[in-house]
Design an enzyme around this catalytic site. Structure first.
Site, PDB file in Angstrom:
ATOM      1  N   LYS A 348     -27.863  56.850  18.763  1.00  0.00           N
ATOM      2  CA  LYS A 348     -28.769  55.717  18.641  1.00  0.00           C
ATOM      3  C   LYS A 348     -30.166  56.070  19.196  1.00  0.00           C
ATOM      4  CE  LYS A 348     -24.911  52.444  18.970  1.00  0.00           C
ATOM      5  NZ  LYS A 348     -24.311  51.318  19.722  1.00  0.00           N
ATOM      6  N   TYR A 388     -24.285  47.075   9.972  1.00  0.00           N
ATOM      7  CA  TYR A 388     -23.617  46.179  10.911  1.00  0.00           C
ATOM      8  C   TYR A 388     -23.184  44.869  10.263  1.00  0.00           C
ATOM      9  CZ  TYR A 388     -24.948  49.174  14.845  1.00  0.00           C
ATOM     10  OH  TYR A 388     -25.073  50.229  15.724  1.00  0.00           O
ATOM     11  N   PHE A 396     -25.368  38.473  19.029  1.00  0.00           N
ATOM     12  CA  PHE A 396     -26.223  39.618  19.355  1.00  0.00           C
ATOM     13  C   PHE A 396     -26.655  40.413  18.134  1.00  0.00           C
ATOM     14  CE2 PHE A 396     -22.824  42.542  18.490  1.00  0.00           C
ATOM     15  CZ  PHE A 396     -21.660  41.935  18.935  1.00  0.00           C
ATOM     16  N   ARG A 424     -13.527  58.653  19.075  1.00  0.00           N
ATOM     17  CA  ARG A 424     -13.689  57.442  19.893  1.00  0.00           C
ATOM     18  C   ARG A 424     -13.394  57.741  21.370  1.00  0.00           C
ATOM     19  NH1 ARG A 424     -16.031  52.856  17.816  1.00  0.00           N
ATOM     20  NH2 ARG A 424     -14.572  51.514  18.948  1.00  0.00           N
ATOM     21  N   ARG A 441     -20.372  57.979  26.901  1.00  0.00           N
ATOM     22  CA  ARG A 441     -20.909  56.751  27.491  1.00  0.00           C
ATOM     23  C   ARG A 441     -20.641  56.685  28.994  1.00  0.00           C
ATOM     24  NH1 ARG A 441     -18.757  53.029  22.503  1.00  0.00           N
ATOM     25  NH2 ARG A 441     -20.610  53.169  21.166  1.00  0.00           N
ATOM     26  N   ASN A 451     -25.976  51.949  24.739  1.00  0.00           N
ATOM     27  CA  ASN A 451     -24.777  52.780  24.955  1.00  0.00           C
ATOM     28  C   ASN A 451     -24.783  54.081  24.164  1.00  0.00           C
ATOM     29  OD1 ASN A 451     -24.241  51.789  22.415  1.00  0.00           O
ATOM     30  ND2 ASN A 451     -22.346  50.734  22.978  1.00  0.00           N
ATOM     31  N   HIS A 454     -22.812  55.659  18.387  1.00  0.00           N
ATOM     32  CA  HIS A 454     -21.876  54.877  17.558  1.00  0.00           C
ATOM     33  C   HIS A 454     -20.886  55.838  16.917  1.00  0.00           C
ATOM     34  CE1 HIS A 454     -20.343  52.302  14.296  1.00  0.00           C
ATOM     35  NE2 HIS A 454     -20.541  53.358  13.520  1.00  0.00           N
ATOM     36  N   GLU A 465     -19.133  54.014   6.011  1.00  0.00           N
ATOM     37  CA  GLU A 465     -20.362  54.426   6.691  1.00  0.00           C
ATOM     38  C   GLU A 465     -20.903  55.737   6.145  1.00  0.00           C
ATOM     39  OE1 GLU A 465     -18.861  54.285  10.664  1.00  0.00           O
ATOM     40  OE2 GLU A 465     -19.383  52.172  10.945  1.00  0.00           O
TER      41      GLU A 465
END
Length: 487
Positions: A348, A388, A396, A424, A441, A451, A454, A465
């Site tokens: 990000k 998203y 949010f 993950r 993270r 964070n 992704h 994606e």
């Protein structure tokens, strides 16, 4: 191989009148009408004069107003053997109807050499016509079938039947049926000129070349050879032009099948002519392995369930030139029947600004995963909203979109066994405060709104994606370290 007798291998003998005596008698199972079982089945006559029939399967408990896809299934058997009543095929059909779930129509077509090609294609057309004509008469079709989602599925010679039937269907215009896709599992095709895989596997203990040649000799029209269009779909230009109307195709194959080179050549031809193809080839496995290997059978069923949900990916054995990216819009991916997966990873804006790109890439590389796609990109709000979309109802959401478009991001595709779940774990929990030390993270983030990274949360979301972020496709290569990482 001069002393090898393919008739003995197949446990059959040829009679003077051109018929076969089949010595192998497999156990059979009657259809099930017991609603306490997971799947119901029943037999129906297809054509009394031809002595053809079908066995229909459906889940016992179908919720009210639910419509299930229809799968017309054509069995293996090398043109000369097997019946849908045999326990082996009955159990397969039961499991398919339960796992997919679906209304499965298993067609008991005529066998060669008593009935040579194209008799089997005619039987398949009869089956499509039966479903069409019984859309308001047969209670299972009338009450539970979604005729907009009909699939043709065949294994081995059954896949050959499916391919040739699909090419015939545009002339039939089988309304109200809509053929949503064709599934070619270990397609049985051939040709006079031997391929590398045929020569390499000429003495295959299950499917050797003399057996393959004999099966074609018994099935093809008298006086024809293995370059006839029924056997070799790459020799007839007029037939190849018809593939433009095929729709979506799922092609499954195994590296230990003598026919694998031909199957991959067919995939290449289909892609070059604009057909949407998803091809799944495993390096390990032999012809009809799914009949005896439950793990492979279940893997194939999972592919059938996934088939058609998203833009299709294709693995080609050798590079091809796509003449028009606008026409094909296909990513060329290697997808195996094992746990080899692909995942989408995005660093990000905060991770890019903090110069964490190299560190993050290094963690995936050191784990042993293979980088298949990489780009630094700045996206607009519309694109971020698409990414998203599943969070659009969250309070949010707007802040998340603003955050992602605030600076460049690094988009990546990584490949490896169980890469989605493992990725993950490498990333850590969404909330950095809950992330273990040693995760990305856990080591580099404090606030949930910053964070760093992704990662796809499931194989299916990874496909979405990757399709969104890499519409041009990704790099297809194999690391020289592969054999040092995987057994």
């Amino acid at each position: 191989m001069s002393k090898f007798d393919p008739y003995d291998h197949l446990n059959v003998s040829l009679n003077e009148d051109g018929t076969l005596t089949r010595y192998m008698k497999l156990p059979t199972t009657a259809p099930n009408s017991d609603s306490s079982q997971a799947v119901l089945s029943k037999d129906v006559t297809l054509n009394a004069d031809k002595k053809t029939w079908m066995r229909l399967y459906r889940p016992s408990n179908i919720p009210s107003a639910t419509r299930l896809p229809v799968i017309l299934y054509f069995h293996p058997g090398g043109w000369i053997q097997m019946s849908v009543a045999e326990t082996l095929l009955h159990d397969f059909s039961n499991r398919t109807a339960a796992e997919v779930p679906s209304i499965l129509v298993a067609v008991n077509f005529r066998l060669a050499p008593e009935h040579r090609l194209p008799a089997q294609y005619d039987d398949a057309m009869d089956a499509v016509t039966w479903v069409q004509n019984h859309s308001t008469h047969d209670p299972w079709i009338r009450d539970y079938a979604d005729l907009n989602r009909c699939y043709l599925y065949g294994a081995s010679c059954g896949a050959n039947i499916v391919y040739n039937t699909a090419l015939r269907l545009p002339e039939m215009k089988p309304q109200p049926l809509k053929i949503a896709g064709t599934i070619l599992n270990q397609l049985f095709i051939g040709g006079k000129k031997r391929t590398k895989s045929e020569l390499k596997l000429a003495t295959d203990p299950y499917f050797p070349l003399p057996v393959i040649d004999l099966l074609w000799e018994l099935a093809l029209p008298v006086g024809t050879d293995r370059d006839h269009r029924f056997c070799n779909p790459l020799k007839d230009e007029a037939m190849m032009e018809k593939v433009k109307s095929l729709g979506k195709c799922l092609v499954i194959g195994f590296g230990g099948d003598p026919l694998v080179d031909r199957q991959q050549e067919l995939v290449q031809m289909l892609v070059e002519r604009g057909v949407q193809v998803e091809a799944r080839f495993d390096d390990v496995g032999f012809h009809n392995i799914d009949l005896i290997d439950n793990r492979r059978a279940m893997a194939i069923l999972s592919f059938i369930k996934e088939f058609g949900l998203w833009i299709l990916f294709v693995y080609i054995a050798r590079p091809i030139q796509l003449h028009s990216a606008e026409t094909f819009q296909l990513a060329i991916l290697l997808r195996r029947l094992s746990k080899m997966e692909q995942t989408f990873i995005m660093i990000k804006p905060d991770g890019v600004q903090r110069n964490l790109v190299g560190e993050i890439i290094g963690r995936f590389e050191k784990k042993g995963f293979t980088l298949k796609g990489l780009k630094l990109i700045t996206v607009d709000s519309a694109f971020a909203e698409r990414h998203y979309a599943d969070l659009s109802a969250k309070p949010f959401f707007n802040g998340l979109v603003e955050y992602i478009v605030s600076g460049p991001v690094v988009a990546m595709v990584w490949e490896g066994k169980n890469v989605v779940a493992t990725g993950r774990k490498i990333i850590g929990a969404t909330n950095p405060a809950e992330s273990a030390p040693g995760t990305i993270r856990g080591d580099y983030a404090i606030d949930i709104g910053r964070n760093v990274i992704h990662g796809s949360d499931a194989v299916e979301s990874a496909r979405k994606e990757i399709t969104l972020w890499f519409p041009e496709g990704i790099a297809e290569w194999k690391s020289s370290a592969h054999h040092w990482i995987y057994e």
